[in-house]
Design a protein around this motif. Structure first.
Motif, PDB file in Angstrom:
ATOM      1  N   ALA A 162      -2.837 -10.729  -4.232  1.00  0.00           N
ATOM      2  CA  ALA A 162      -3.314 -11.848  -3.413  1.00  0.00           C
ATOM      3  C   ALA A 162      -3.687 -11.318  -2.042  1.00  0.00           C
ATOM      4  O   ALA A 162      -3.003 -10.449  -1.489  1.00  0.00           O
ATOM      5  CB  ALA A 162      -2.249 -12.934  -3.302  1.00  0.00           C
ATOM      6  N   ASN A 163      -4.765 -11.867  -1.494  1.00  0.00           N
ATOM      7  CA  ASN A 163      -5.288 -11.438  -0.198  1.00  0.00           C
ATOM      8  C   ASN A 163      -4.963 -12.495   0.855  1.00  0.00           C
ATOM      9  O   ASN A 163      -5.426 -13.631   0.779  1.00  0.00           O
ATOM     10  CB  ASN A 163      -6.793 -11.232  -0.303  1.00  0.00           C
ATOM     11  CG  ASN A 163      -7.406 -10.751   1.010  1.00  0.00           C
ATOM     12  OD1 ASN A 163      -6.695 -10.411   1.956  1.00  0.00           O
ATOM     13  ND2 ASN A 163      -8.722 -10.732   1.077  1.00  0.00           N
ATOM     14  N   PHE A 164      -4.168 -12.116   1.846  1.00  0.00           N
ATOM     15  CA  PHE A 164      -3.791 -13.016   2.933  1.00  0.00           C
ATOM     16  C   PHE A 164      -4.552 -12.693   4.222  1.00  0.00           C
ATOM     17  O   PHE A 164      -4.303 -13.306   5.257  1.00  0.00           O
ATOM     18  CB  PHE A 164      -2.284 -12.908   3.194  1.00  0.00           C
ATOM     19  CG  PHE A 164      -1.441 -13.354   2.042  1.00  0.00           C
ATOM     20  CD1 PHE A 164      -0.848 -14.600   2.035  1.00  0.00           C
ATOM     21  CD2 PHE A 164      -1.244 -12.526   0.948  1.00  0.00           C
ATOM     22  CE1 PHE A 164      -0.070 -15.018   0.967  1.00  0.00           C
ATOM     23  CE2 PHE A 164      -0.458 -12.924  -0.130  1.00  0.00           C
ATOM     24  CZ  PHE A 164       0.120 -14.173  -0.126  1.00  0.00           C
ATOM     25  N   GLY A 165      -5.436 -11.714   4.170  1.00  0.00           N
ATOM     26  CA  GLY A 165      -6.163 -11.294   5.354  1.00  0.00           C
ATOM     27  C   GLY A 165      -7.363 -12.175   5.632  1.00  0.00           C
ATOM     28  O   GLY A 165      -7.633 -13.163   4.930  1.00  0.00           O
ATOM     29  N   SER A 166      -8.124 -11.786   6.640  1.00  0.00           N
ATOM     30  CA  SER A 166      -9.297 -12.560   7.047  1.00  0.00           C
ATOM     31  C   SER A 166     -10.595 -11.990   6.500  1.00  0.00           C
ATOM     32  O   SER A 166     -11.666 -12.563   6.724  1.00  0.00           O
ATOM     33  CB  SER A 166      -9.375 -12.610   8.579  1.00  0.00           C
ATOM     34  OG  SER A 166      -9.437 -11.299   9.123  1.00  0.00           O
ATOM     35  N   ALA A 167     -10.519 -10.868   5.776  1.00  0.00           N
ATOM     36  CA  ALA A 167     -11.709 -10.227   5.216  1.00  0.00           C
ATOM     37  C   ALA A 167     -11.461  -9.918   3.745  1.00  0.00           C
ATOM     38  O   ALA A 167     -10.315  -9.788   3.309  1.00  0.00           O
ATOM     39  CB  ALA A 167     -12.026  -8.933   5.974  1.00  0.00           C
ATOM     40  N   PRO A 168     -12.536  -9.793   2.947  1.00  0.00           N
ATOM     41  CA  PRO A 168     -12.364  -9.432   1.537  1.00  0.00           C
ATOM     42  C   PRO A 168     -11.634  -8.107   1.376  1.00  0.00           C
ATOM     43  O   PRO A 168     -11.733  -7.218   2.225  1.00  0.00           O
ATOM     44  CB  PRO A 168     -13.797  -9.353   1.012  1.00  0.00           C
ATOM     45  CG  PRO A 168     -14.592 -10.217   1.938  1.00  0.00           C
ATOM     46  CD  PRO A 168     -13.952 -10.047   3.282  1.00  0.00           C
ATOM     47  N   ALA A 169     -10.884  -7.986   0.275  1.00  0.00           N
ATOM     48  CA  ALA A 169     -10.112  -6.768  -0.012  1.00  0.00           C
ATOM     49  C   ALA A 169     -10.565  -6.187  -1.347  1.00  0.00           C
ATOM     50  O   ALA A 169     -10.823  -6.925  -2.306  1.00  0.00           O
ATOM     51  CB  ALA A 169      -8.620  -7.078  -0.052  1.00  0.00           C
ATOM     52  N   LEU A 170     -10.661  -4.877  -1.419  1.00  0.00           N
ATOM     53  CA  LEU A 170     -11.072  -4.207  -2.636  1.00  0.00           C
ATOM     54  C   LEU A 170      -9.968  -4.328  -3.684  1.00  0.00           C
ATOM     55  O   LEU A 170      -8.805  -4.005  -3.432  1.00  0.00           O
ATOM     56  CB  LEU A 170     -11.368  -2.737  -2.355  1.00  0.00           C
ATOM     57  CG  LEU A 170     -11.898  -1.912  -3.542  1.00  0.00           C
ATOM     58  CD1 LEU A 170     -13.273  -2.431  -3.958  1.00  0.00           C
ATOM     59  CD2 LEU A 170     -11.962  -0.438  -3.160  1.00  0.00           C
ATOM     60  N   LEU A 171     -10.351  -4.809  -4.867  1.00  0.00           N
ATOM     61  CA  LEU A 171      -9.380  -4.952  -5.942  1.00  0.00           C
ATOM     62  C   LEU A 171      -9.004  -3.595  -6.512  1.00  0.00           C
ATOM     63  O   LEU A 171      -9.832  -2.674  -6.546  1.00  0.00           O
ATOM     64  CB  LEU A 171      -9.963  -5.828  -7.052  1.00  0.00           C
ATOM     65  CG  LEU A 171     -10.049  -7.327  -6.765  1.00  0.00           C
ATOM     66  CD1 LEU A 171     -10.882  -8.027  -7.832  1.00  0.00           C
ATOM     67  CD2 LEU A 171      -8.654  -7.945  -6.696  1.00  0.00           C
ATOM     68  N   PRO A 172      -7.766  -3.457  -6.993  1.00  0.00           N
ATOM     69  CA  PRO A 172      -7.377  -2.201  -7.639  1.00  0.00           C
ATOM     70  C   PRO A 172      -8.106  -2.040  -8.972  1.00  0.00           C
ATOM     71  O   PRO A 172      -8.640  -3.005  -9.522  1.00  0.00           O
ATOM     72  CB  PRO A 172      -5.868  -2.355  -7.831  1.00  0.00           C
ATOM     73  CG  PRO A 172      -5.634  -3.824  -7.850  1.00  0.00           C
ATOM     74  CD  PRO A 172      -6.656  -4.422  -6.940  1.00  0.00           C
ATOM     75  N   PRO A 173      -8.140  -0.814  -9.516  1.00  0.00           N
ATOM     76  CA  PRO A 173      -8.827  -0.584 -10.791  1.00  0.00           C
ATOM     77  C   PRO A 173      -8.195  -1.399 -11.917  1.00  0.00           C
ATOM     78  O   PRO A 173      -7.016  -1.715 -11.904  1.00  0.00           O
ATOM     79  CB  PRO A 173      -8.639   0.918 -11.021  1.00  0.00           C
ATOM     80  CG  PRO A 173      -8.316   1.491  -9.689  1.00  0.00           C
ATOM     81  CD  PRO A 173      -7.572   0.426  -8.948  1.00  0.00           C
ATOM     82  N   GLY A 174      -9.025  -1.708 -12.925  1.00  0.00           N
ATOM     83  CA  GLY A 174      -8.565  -2.455 -14.079  1.00  0.00           C
ATOM     84  C   GLY A 174      -9.521  -3.568 -14.431  1.00  0.00           C
ATOM     85  O   GLY A 174     -10.514  -3.819 -13.717  1.00  0.00           O
ATOM     86  N   ASP A 175      -9.244  -4.265 -15.528  1.00  0.00           N
ATOM     87  CA  ASP A 175     -10.081  -5.381 -15.956  1.00  0.00           C
ATOM     88  C   ASP A 175      -9.595  -6.666 -15.291  1.00  0.00           C
ATOM     89  O   ASP A 175      -8.436  -7.077 -15.481  1.00  0.00           O
ATOM     90  CB  ASP A 175     -10.006  -5.545 -17.474  1.00  0.00           C
ATOM     91  CG  ASP A 175     -10.622  -4.369 -18.216  1.00  0.00           C
ATOM     92  OD1 ASP A 175     -11.565  -3.766 -17.679  1.00  0.00           O
ATOM     93  OD2 ASP A 175     -10.133  -4.053 -19.323  1.00  0.00           O
ATOM     94  N   VAL A 176     -10.465  -7.285 -14.524  1.00  0.00           N
ATOM     95  CA  VAL A 176     -10.121  -8.549 -13.880  1.00  0.00           C
ATOM     96  C   VAL A 176     -10.187  -9.648 -14.936  1.00  0.00           C
ATOM     97  O   VAL A 176     -11.255  -9.946 -15.474  1.00  0.00           O
ATOM     98  CB  VAL A 176     -11.081  -8.847 -12.713  1.00  0.00           C
ATOM     99  CG1 VAL A 176     -10.736 -10.199 -12.095  1.00  0.00           C
ATOM    100  CG2 VAL A 176     -11.026  -7.744 -11.666  1.00  0.00           C
TER     101      VAL A 176
END
Length: 541
Positions: free
Chosen positions: A504-518
């Motif tokens: 989960a992203n609590f920041g103010s900017a988009p975060a790069l997802l870790p590797p794997g199948d979303v």
């Protein structure tokens, strides 16, 4: 997923506030017929069980938690035959029924309390409750305060006082009188024999009181290891007996092992330790997330606390984000998060601005957090529709006794108990065919109805359906363990084996997802970037 005999370990339990779920006879009040007709919705959602708030005969001074007969159904909701039909119909959908048991107090209309008033001071009927003489100056017997505000004592015509830790319409039972535990054992058997899968135990900490009913020391918390009216030693012997009773029912046929979950707000390991001992009841609600701000460090600490308290115990702590006693999740997530743990009077009166867009986004992300955590999860009716707290209920329509007892300082819990919207563009939104709902529904709910959301792949309802389906299918989800991942302070990330990652992203900017199948996200994701206030489920090879 858990075996039939231990279904409760990873169950999705849907809380039904019957009065507000669905009206089957057109009188504006939800009932058993309405619930039975809507069971296909719950089966499609994918729940394992439903928990029913009290439906017993009651004056409804506190939403049915003032019970006058524990072995019957209030005519507002139907009949015992309707309850039996609901249990059978739910079983046909592989859905279990959990009923609310209210053992700390009853209604002033309960036959036992009426007998106590008639018997007069010293009568044996009064020993089933806590009747005491007051002080020589006319003061109550001690300094205990009601959970709803004001003294926990009310004086009767003959001069004695009776104890009520909640509303004055809810006298506390005296569990030291043998008649009380005997009566409740009969009540448990009555409902178990009708096919219920177990019980949610209301106000589970407070049944026994300290000998002599001593004053609460100045400044001491009412809930804690030294409380004179909470977690007394006799409580745990009682629950061991209840556990044996529940375990005496067959576990190898539907609904499987009978189970109980205790209502127990807690943030102290010393308070909770006795509930985790061998032979105690199966679950203790983990209500910590309800009061936890949308901040990664706070959420991680709350989750760690619950997992640590239950470590090494067969007793589990199911996860809860909403219930009939707390403001709706989307509303809580849309206010200044510093106010969640320490609400101001303005918050309590519903006068704080709610950022609806932010609240809705965070509520979606929180749903994926809830359903990714190990163990069981409870979903409150309307939570799957993304409902907000209704804040503008007219004063003359409010029902919660908290509103009256605090002079309106606290608006109470009516705002999360509004009858559900099922279909249509105007009230009653399919809740009732002809009756005016017992609490007023707001304008502008057309987009929140089940009908409007059912075929919308971007709706909260579709998100809950997809998450519950994946939860059943993915071998890492359900009961088990989690491991926290080292990551940025504005992210919350954990793994579950085999091959699952929550982030989960609590920041103010988009975060790069870790590797794997979303495999699922709370909002659409582009280019592998998780937006702020969003969450994702990732499957690893």
């Amino acid at each position: 997923m858990a075996e039939l005999g231990q279904w409760w370990k990873d169950a999705i339990v849907y809380q039904v506030y019957l009065r507000s779920f669905a009206d089957g006879n057109g009188d504006g009040v939800g009932d058993f017929v309405g619930l039975r007709e809507r069971l296909p919705h719950l089966a499609e959602l994918g729940v394992d069980a439903i928990w029913l708030n009290p439906f017993y005969p009651s004056p409804m001074a506190d939403g049915g938690y003032d019970v006058s007969d524990y072995r019957d159904v209030d005519p507002r909701f139907g009949t015992l035959a309707d309850a039996d039909a609901l249990i059978r119909a739910a079983a046909a959908h592989d859905i279990r029924v959990i009923v609310d048991i209210v053992p700390n107090h009853c209604s002033i209309e309960h036959p036992w309390f009426r007998d106590a008033l008639r018997s007069g001071p010293g009568g044996p009927e009064r020993r089933r409750f806590h009747f005491r003489d007051g002080g020589p100056d006319g003061s109550p017997p001690n300094n205990w305060q009601s959970m709803f505000g004001g003294p926990a004592w009310t004086r009767v015509e003959d001069g004695q006082w009776y104890l009520h830790l909640w509303d004055s319409s809810q006298p506390d039972f005296n569990w030291d009188d043998p008649a009380v535990p005997a009566m409740f054992e009969d009540v448990l058997r009555f409902w178990l024999d009708r096919g219920v899968a177990g019980f949610r135990v209301d106000a589970a900490l407070g049944l026994y009181k300290a000998e002599g009913l001593p004053d609460l020391p100045p400044g001491a918390p009412g809930v804690g290891p030294d409380s004179p009216y909470m977690t007394q030693p006799a409580l745990f012997e009682l629950y061991r007996g209840w556990r044996k009773l529940l375990d005496s029912y067959p576990a190898d046929v539907f609904p499987g092992r009978r189970a109980a979950v205790l209502e127990a707000w807690y943030d102290d390991r010393a308070v909770m330790a006795p509930f985790m001992e061998d032979g105690q009841l199966h679950q203790v609600f983990n209500l910590g997330l309800v009061a936890t701000p949308w901040q990664p460090a706070e959420l991680r600490a709350s989750i760690d606390f619950a997992l640590d308290v239950c470590a090494g115990s067969e007793t589990a702590a199911p996860w809860v984000l909403e219930n009939h006693d707390s403001p709706r999740l989307a509303t809580r997530m849309g206010v200044d998060q510093a106010l969640i743990r320490n609400p101001t009077p303005e918050v309590m009166r519903g006068e704080v601005r709610v950022d609806a867009e932010t609240g809705a986004r965070r509520a979606r992300a929180a749903a994926l957090l809830l359903l990714a955590l190990p163990g069981s999860a409870y979903v409150y009716q309307g939570q799957e529709l993304g409902l907000f707290e209704v804040l503008d209920i007219p004063a003359d329509r409010r029902q919660d006794p908290i509103f009256a007892l605090t002079g309106g300082l606290v608006v109470g819990r009516d705002g999360c108990r509004i009858p559900l919207p099922w279909s249509g563009g105007t009230a009653p939104y399919g809740f009732s065919e002809s009756g005016s709902p017992w609490l007023p529904q707001p304008e502008g709910w057309a987009g929140f109805t089940r009908e409007a959301q059912s075929d919308d792949l971007g709706s909260p309802l579709s998100l809950y359906r997809a998450a519950i389906k994946l939860r059943r299918e993915h071998p890492a989800l359900g009961d088990g363990e989690l491991a926290w991942a080292d990551t940025r302070p504005d992210l919350l990330m954990f793994t579950r084996e085999p091959g699952f990652v929550f982030v989960a992203n609590f920041g103010s900017a988009p975060a790069l997802l870790p590797p794997g199948d979303v495999i699922l996200t709370s909002v659409p994701v582009e280019d592998g970037l998780l937006p702020p206030d969003a969450a994702a489920w990732i499957s690893l090879p």
